[in-house]
Design a protein around this motif. Structure first.
Motif, PDB file in Angstrom:
ATOM      1  N   GLN A  33      73.170  44.710   7.619  1.00 38.00           N
ATOM      2  CA  GLN A  33      74.505  44.813   7.027  1.00 38.00           C
ATOM      3  C   GLN A  33      74.621  43.828   5.874  1.00 38.00           C
ATOM      4  OE1 GLN A  33      77.713  44.334   9.825  1.00 38.00           O
ATOM      5  NE2 GLN A  33      79.254  44.091   8.216  1.00 38.00           N
ATOM      6  N   ALA A  34      75.012  44.294   4.705  1.00 44.31           N
ATOM      7  CA  ALA A  34      75.093  43.420   3.529  1.00 44.31           C
ATOM      8  C   ALA A  34      76.200  43.880   2.597  1.00 44.31           C
ATOM      9  CB  ALA A  34      73.762  43.401   2.782  1.00 44.31           C
ATOM     10  N   THR A  35      76.879  42.923   1.991  1.00 48.33           N
ATOM     11  CA  THR A  35      77.915  43.188   0.994  1.00 48.33           C
ATOM     12  C   THR A  35      77.699  42.261  -0.188  1.00 48.33           C
ATOM     13  OG1 THR A  35      79.425  41.622   2.075  1.00 48.33           O
ATOM     14  CG2 THR A  35      79.632  43.946   2.679  1.00 48.33           C
ATOM     15  N   GLN A  36      78.131  42.681  -1.359  1.00 48.63           N
ATOM     16  CA  GLN A  36      77.945  41.843  -2.541  1.00 48.63           C
ATOM     17  C   GLN A  36      78.852  40.626  -2.485  1.00 48.63           C
ATOM     18  OE1 GLN A  36      77.568  43.927  -6.203  1.00 48.63           O
ATOM     19  NE2 GLN A  36      78.014  42.151  -7.488  1.00 48.63           N
ATOM     20  N   LEU A  37      78.302  39.499  -2.893  1.00 47.50           N
ATOM     21  CA  LEU A  37      79.023  38.225  -2.908  1.00 47.50           C
ATOM     22  C   LEU A  37      79.641  38.022  -4.281  1.00 47.50           C
ATOM     23  CD1 LEU A  37      79.634  35.384  -1.628  1.00 47.50           C
ATOM     24  CD2 LEU A  37      77.411  34.657  -2.540  1.00 47.50           C
ATOM     25  N   ALA A  38      80.933  37.708  -4.309  1.00 45.42           N
ATOM     26  CA  ALA A  38      81.601  37.448  -5.584  1.00 45.42           C
ATOM     27  C   ALA A  38      81.149  36.093  -6.122  1.00 45.42           C
ATOM     28  CB  ALA A  38      83.116  37.459  -5.389  1.00 45.42           C
ATOM     29  N   LEU A  39      80.530  36.099  -7.281  1.00 44.69           N
ATOM     30  CA  LEU A  39      80.002  34.875  -7.886  1.00 44.69           C
ATOM     31  C   LEU A  39      80.585  34.679  -9.276  1.00 44.69           C
ATOM     32  CD1 LEU A  39      76.168  34.999  -7.106  1.00 44.69           C
ATOM     33  CD2 LEU A  39      77.824  33.411  -6.138  1.00 44.69           C
ATOM     34  N   PRO A  40      80.821  33.421  -9.671  1.00 48.54           N
ATOM     35  CA  PRO A  40      81.166  33.163 -11.068  1.00 48.54           C
ATOM     36  C   PRO A  40      79.950  33.436 -11.941  1.00 48.54           C
ATOM     37  CG  PRO A  40      80.788  31.096  -9.913  1.00 48.54           C
ATOM     38  CD  PRO A  40      80.738  32.174  -8.871  1.00 48.54           C
ATOM     39  N   GLN A  41      80.154  33.677 -13.215  1.00 54.17           N
ATOM     40  CA  GLN A  41      79.064  33.924 -14.147  1.00 54.17           C
ATOM     41  C   GLN A  41      79.083  32.856 -15.236  1.00 54.17           C
ATOM     42  OE1 GLN A  41      76.592  36.182 -13.768  1.00 54.17           O
ATOM     43  NE2 GLN A  41      77.530  36.690 -11.795  1.00 54.17           N
ATOM     44  N   PRO A  42      78.412  31.731 -14.975  1.00 49.56           N
ATOM     45  CA  PRO A  42      78.347  30.679 -15.985  1.00 49.56           C
ATOM     46  C   PRO A  42      77.674  31.201 -17.252  1.00 49.56           C
ATOM     47  CG  PRO A  42      77.547  29.897 -13.852  1.00 49.56           C
ATOM     48  CD  PRO A  42      77.674  31.382 -13.758  1.00 49.56           C
ATOM     49  N   PRO A  43      77.976  30.605 -18.401  1.00 48.53           N
ATOM     50  CA  PRO A  43      77.439  31.135 -19.661  1.00 48.53           C
ATOM     51  C   PRO A  43      75.926  31.040 -19.788  1.00 48.53           C
ATOM     52  CG  PRO A  43      78.551  29.026 -19.996  1.00 48.53           C
ATOM     53  CD  PRO A  43      78.879  29.461 -18.612  1.00 48.53           C
ATOM     54  N   ASN A  44      75.297  30.128 -19.030  1.00 44.31           N
ATOM     55  CA  ASN A  44      73.861  29.895 -19.198  1.00 44.31           C
ATOM     56  C   ASN A  44      73.027  30.328 -17.993  1.00 44.31           C
ATOM     57  OD1 ASN A  44      74.162  28.552 -21.804  1.00 44.31           O
ATOM     58  ND2 ASN A  44      75.139  26.913 -20.621  1.00 44.31           N
ATOM     59  N   LEU A  45      73.653  31.047 -17.052  1.00 45.14           N
ATOM     60  CA  LEU A  45      72.937  31.530 -15.871  1.00 45.14           C
ATOM     61  C   LEU A  45      73.276  32.987 -15.616  1.00 45.14           C
ATOM     62  CD1 LEU A  45      73.296  28.704 -13.164  1.00 45.14           C
ATOM     63  CD2 LEU A  45      71.262  29.283 -14.477  1.00 45.14           C
ATOM     64  N   GLU A  46      72.320  33.727 -15.084  1.00 46.89           N
ATOM     65  CA  GLU A  46      72.570  35.060 -14.565  1.00 46.89           C
ATOM     66  C   GLU A  46      72.367  34.999 -13.054  1.00 46.89           C
ATOM     67  OE1 GLU A  46      69.934  37.688 -16.604  1.00 46.89           O
ATOM     68  OE2 GLU A  46      70.524  36.968 -18.582  1.00 46.89           O
ATOM     69  N   ALA A  47      73.314  35.542 -12.291  1.00 50.48           N
ATOM     70  CA  ALA A  47      73.225  35.407 -10.835  1.00 50.48           C
ATOM     71  C   ALA A  47      73.852  36.605 -10.144  1.00 50.48           C
ATOM     72  CB  ALA A  47      73.905  34.120 -10.371  1.00 50.48           C
ATOM     73  N   ILE A  48      73.202  37.041  -9.058  1.00 51.47           N
ATOM     74  CA  ILE A  48      73.738  38.076  -8.178  1.00 51.47           C
ATOM     75  C   ILE A  48      73.546  37.598  -6.749  1.00 51.47           C
ATOM     76  CG2 ILE A  48      71.557  39.355  -8.043  1.00 51.47           C
ATOM     77  CD1 ILE A  48      74.978  41.035  -8.219  1.00 51.47           C
ATOM     78  N   GLY A  49      74.529  37.849  -5.899  1.00 53.60           N
ATOM     79  CA  GLY A  49      74.438  37.380  -4.520  1.00 53.60           C
ATOM     80  C   GLY A  49      74.902  38.429  -3.529  1.00 53.60           C
ATOM     81  N   VAL A  50      74.393  38.337  -2.309  1.00 53.05           N
ATOM     82  CA  VAL A  50      74.821  39.214  -1.227  1.00 53.05           C
ATOM     83  C   VAL A  50      75.073  38.375   0.024  1.00 53.05           C
ATOM     84  CG1 VAL A  50      73.533  41.192  -2.107  1.00 53.05           C
ATOM     85  CG2 VAL A  50      72.489  39.702  -0.411  1.00 53.05           C
ATOM     86  N   THR A  51      75.921  38.884   0.885  1.00 53.08           N
ATOM     87  CA  THR A  51      76.143  38.286   2.196  1.00 53.08           C
ATOM     88  C   THR A  51      75.551  39.214   3.240  1.00 53.08           C
ATOM     89  OG1 THR A  51      78.180  37.210   1.465  1.00 53.08           O
ATOM     90  CG2 THR A  51      77.856  37.452   3.837  1.00 53.08           C
ATOM     91  N   CYS A  52      74.549  38.717   3.970  1.00 52.53           N
ATOM     92  CA  CYS A  52      73.900  39.480   5.029  1.00 52.53           C
ATOM     93  C   CYS A  52      74.400  38.976   6.377  1.00 52.53           C
ATOM     94  CB  CYS A  52      72.381  39.321   4.956  1.00 52.53           C
ATOM     95  SG  CYS A  52      71.649  39.858   3.401  1.00 52.53           S
TER      96      CYS A  52
END
Length: 206
Positions: A33-52
């Motif tokens: 079971q997984a859902t996407q994690l709401a993350l900020p998007q800093p100007p100098n980083l790319e990031a994607i997260g999930v909650t399992c």
């Protein structure tokens, strides 16, 4: 627009919009079971997260890419790391160099801005620790036909995972200049069994 599809996995991805290259993704087996994690998007980083959800515990997994190691700031690092829950893994290509001897991370190169930002965050906060072993070779560099290695692909874990988490390098015979990093979390997961839907067209009550 090309999208990767793998039958056994749910894919959570963030593509770079303004130019080619970059982008981050997390792939999760469909039995988890997984859902996407709401993350900020800093100007100098790319990031994607999930909650399992594993055995009743929520585990955040975040994939990070820092395109320019001399532009990433401590605030960028803090925004991503502090958004996660108390059980989390953050990993990716930080393009960070460090000669920090006190915490096992030393790739024999002068610290850049990203490396210094991570050093300062770890010194000031005890939420995360570095899981990447000292001098683990994660990228192959070629200068004047001479090979050298650096440690710019890093993995961070919360303290409660330290006793059940290991990280090591994978095979080196891939075409990429980055070496695969294999991390293992020793936890038994009971697969989520998804039953197919059964439709009844005999009952007209719907």
């Amino acid at each position: 627009k090309y999208k990767v599809k793998l039958a056994e996995y749910n894919i959570f991805s963030l593509n770079r919009q303004e130019r080619r290259g970059g982008g981050v993704a997390v792939l999760v087996k469909k039995s988890i079971q997984a859902t996407q994690l709401a993350l900020p998007q800093p100007p100098n980083l790319e990031a994607i997260g999930v909650t399992c959800t594993l055995r009743g515990t929520d585990l955040d997994v975040v994939s990070v890419y820092c395109p320019h190691g001399n532009m990433c700031s401590e605030e960028d690092i803090r925004l991503i790391f502090n958004t996660t829950r108390e059980t989390a893994i953050v990993a990716g290509d930080f393009n960070a160099h460090s000669h920090w001897n006190d915490n096992r991370w030393n790739d024999n190169r002068r610290s850049n801005r990203a490396g210094s930002a991570i050093e300062e965050y770890l010194l000031e906060n005890n939420k995360f620790s570095l899981a990447t072993p000292r001098n683990l070779k994660t990228r192959r560099n070629t200068n004047n036909n001479r090979f050298s290695f650096s440690t710019i692909d890093l993995t961070f874990i919360t303290a409660n995972l330290a006793q059940s988490f290991t990280t090591h390098s994978g095979p080196t015979d891939w075409s990429s200049d980055h070496i695969p990093i294999i991390s293992e979390l020793a936890i038994r997961v009971v697969p989520q069994i998804l039953k197919p839907l059964n439709w009844s067209f005999v009952d007209h009550s719907w």
